[in-house]
Design an enzyme around this catalytic site. Sequence first.
Site, PDB file in Angstrom:
ATOM      1  N   ARG A  65     -19.963  50.922 -28.124  1.00 40.69           N
ATOM      2  CA  ARG A  65     -19.984  51.155 -26.861  1.00 40.69           C
ATOM      3  C   ARG A  65     -18.925  50.429 -25.869  1.00 40.69           C
ATOM      4  O   ARG A  65     -18.808  49.237 -26.150  1.00 40.69           O
ATOM      5  CB  ARG A  65     -21.242  51.024 -26.233  1.00 40.69           C
ATOM      6  CG  ARG A  65     -22.067  52.156 -26.787  1.00 40.69           C
ATOM      7  CD  ARG A  65     -23.333  52.447 -25.931  1.00 40.69           C
ATOM      8  NE  ARG A  65     -24.073  51.050 -25.658  1.00 40.69           N
ATOM      9  CZ  ARG A  65     -24.969  50.856 -24.742  1.00 40.69           C
ATOM     10  NH1 ARG A  65     -25.564  51.839 -23.913  1.00 40.69           N
ATOM     11  NH2 ARG A  65     -25.641  49.675 -24.581  1.00 40.69           N
ATOM     12  N   SER A  83     -21.886  41.606 -32.425  1.00 41.58           N
ATOM     13  CA  SER A  83     -23.319  41.123 -33.263  1.00 41.58           C
ATOM     14  C   SER A  83     -23.175  40.673 -34.502  1.00 41.58           C
ATOM     15  O   SER A  83     -23.699  41.347 -35.598  1.00 41.58           O
ATOM     16  CB  SER A  83     -23.961  42.355 -33.025  1.00 41.58           C
ATOM     17  OG  SER A  83     -24.116  43.113 -31.854  1.00 41.58           O
ATOM     18  N   ASP A 129     -25.614  39.984 -29.801  1.00 37.42           N
ATOM     19  CA  ASP A 129     -26.357  41.236 -29.128  1.00 37.42           C
ATOM     20  C   ASP A 129     -27.843  40.526 -28.775  1.00 37.42           C
ATOM     21  O   ASP A 129     -28.360  41.037 -27.907  1.00 37.42           O
ATOM     22  CB  ASP A 129     -26.608  42.330 -30.075  1.00 37.42           C
ATOM     23  CG  ASP A 129     -27.105  42.016 -31.394  1.00 37.42           C
ATOM     24  OD1 ASP A 129     -27.321  42.909 -32.356  1.00 37.42           O
ATOM     25  OD2 ASP A 129     -26.902  41.063 -31.770  1.00 37.42           O
TER      26      ASP A 129
END
Length: 789
Positions: free
Chosen positions: A404, A468, A522
């Site tokens: 995103r 992440s 993350d």
Amino acid sequence: MNPSIVDSSPFLYVRVVEEQQKVVKMDSKICSIPQEMMLGTGEQLFDHIAQCLGEFLESQDLKGQTLPLGFTFSFPCEQKEIDKVSHRTIIGGLLITKGNASDYVGLLVSSLGKLVASLGSLVDTLEMLLISLWMPVISLGMLVASAEMLFTRLEMLVVNVRIFEKMISGMYLGEIVRLLLVKMAEDKLLFKGETSEALLTPGQFETKYISEIEEPDSGLENAQKILTALGLNWDPVDACVVRLVCDTISSRSACLCAAALATISNRIRVNRGLDHLKTTVGVDGTVYRKHPNFSEELQAAVRLLAPECDITFLVSEDGSGKGAAMVTAVAQRIVEKYLEPFRLSLEKLKEVSVRLKKDLIRGLGKHSHHRAAVKMLPTFVRATPDGTEKGDYLALDLGGTNFRVLYVRVVEEQQKVVKMDSKICSIPQEMMLGTGEQLFDHIAQCLGEFLESQDLKGQTLPLGFTFSFPCEQKEIDKSILIRWTKGFSCSGVEGQDVVKLLKEAIHRRGDYDIGSVAMVNDTVGTMMSCGYRDQSCEIGMIIGTGTNACYMEEIKNVKRVEGEDGRMCINTEWGGFGDDGSLKDILTEFDEVVDQTSINPGVHTFEKMISGMYLGEIVRLLLVKMAEDKLLFKGETSEALLTPGQFETKYISEIEEPDSGLENAQKILTALGLNWDPVDACVVRLVCDTISSRSARLCAAALATISNRIRVNRGLDHLKTTVGVDGTVYRKHPNFSEELQAAVRLLAPKCDITFLVSEDGSGKGAAMVTAVAQRIGGLMTCLEMLVAF
Ligand code: G6P
Ligand code: BGC
């Protein structure tokens, strides 16, 4: 145990002796259920059942043992789970601890309460299980006679319920005959138009009279005795007419049963695409057993109604109690052989926690870090949000299910409001396995298109980058990828500074620029975004495609970072736990296969037992094995089931849905091209439940280890803290979070943990990290703290 037989309930102790093939030894005791108890409270009834079972165990000298229990509960129940009882023992197994009667009853009642809650519907499963396991036996459905005395009295008061049953079963046949005789007497066709008090009293003409009156030889004589006993003024013709009436009512019952049985048999035949079906039906029940020609009449009608079905009628020898024990035994065989290795006791979880505790310390150690499986990476995040953050930020969120791009505005004035626009961009599979340059060019392109769409191209905004994967953080804006995990394996990135690769890709485009960058994991992003809402949030946990956690550690314990005061967020990378072989004893053959067939064998052992990338595959491999061992799908597999990755992890959540789970299971098994039956669906659900449960409990052991560490670090007897959570498995699975939280309470009883699900993912968190870094005086201070390692 079968509380449905007319005002009595047999308790059985069943021993299935393998050596002596097909020999089942049984001791049983019938206990009465008083009429008023049938209409009393459930608690009374289950207390009574618990007491009977206690006395029976006493009499069999079995009180010291913990035996699995099959419970035939012959009432309509909604099947929710096969074995979902508090102790997760095999199919309603009760943990019967030593102790005095009251203890025992207390336990049993509460367990029975739970048992009924979950096993209430086990009867259906038992039926189904029996059907599929003792194929081609069609069982219990035929329990026409004595079914459900318990509620039937109630149901007699309830109109329009169980109409079919009221035309057929022993509870009602006598009453139908009585009403007919009253009518015929009132119409002066019988007993010289006289009735009697007995005949006018509901329930006085018992169903067993019908069988006695229809006895071929003594029937008429019996009729006369019965009419006399009912105080009727009868003559021999009356007796014949009464016999005719009985014959008519029982015959209708037999024919209706025949129609129903024919329907089921034909359905099986058609299900299997057969012209002709040869099968057996297991039968029990007083009407079928006791009535002189009921079975004959029923069988004759079935032959007419289902000519393509050749049905053998097998009268059950020892009632369904043995059946229940049989099913428990079969389910136990399934579970034990395939699922037991996935069931981790609390003791085992505590052991795992002790091992992880050692690994955390090893990871923090200056000289032990390099060989630590759990990397414990310093993040340079020294503070969590205090609500005064403000400003506009870009954010990238890479590494989860979705990539995103976000535009985040933290508006201080409007306390705690964060405005966000975001866009999801896909990362094609081939790009996840392509070159690093392609990947970062793609990221830069997505960011460029997003800035365009937000009319932000002219601005130079700070950017938070959630990446992440395990990275060695050198500075808040310099982070070296240690290794790829999950489905990524782009070349030319491991060992590189990913912030630099991002900036280079943006500069290659030259159509926009970004300001300062903060690179976060993350878990850190999740902790920060939750920390903005709850300042006591000091742990971030992800259970999604991958799994990991971070937490605020005392700097003095982070041996690779200068400084004694304050705290720093540590990205544990707990996914790597076990990479040094420390979890060998709990790894199953299926875990081994998942690891060997993954793109990174030997890497992230713990993650591969827990996270969304792998759970579906573990279930698939188990189902293939159980099918190959002829325990599922009639021993057949399908191309889809044999294809890696075809059993998606989201199926597990869908199949474990409390209400629609079994239905979903059937749809999924059909979509996978499998030849399933209802029991297969139940077993698949049990497999899913077992695998997800292991995942939740392992996460609980890891989270408990971290919480206890924070508590001990701070010399606290009791810790109150918040963990920010994200990830599809935690969010979407129907009872994962509940199971995890329940296990954490047992494993870290001195920690009171609040679970806060992240609202906007860690993109917002990345923006928060940038904002906090700016609030506490810029990136550089961190640089001075780091000794070049
Ligand atoms: C959210 C966060 C991501 C994180 C992901 C993990 O989407 O914003 O930063 O990586 O959760 O969960 P997932 O199930 O998507 O892997
Ligand atoms: C990565 C972690 C990440 C986790 C959750 C793991 O595979 O190594 O860095 O936090 O997945 O996304």
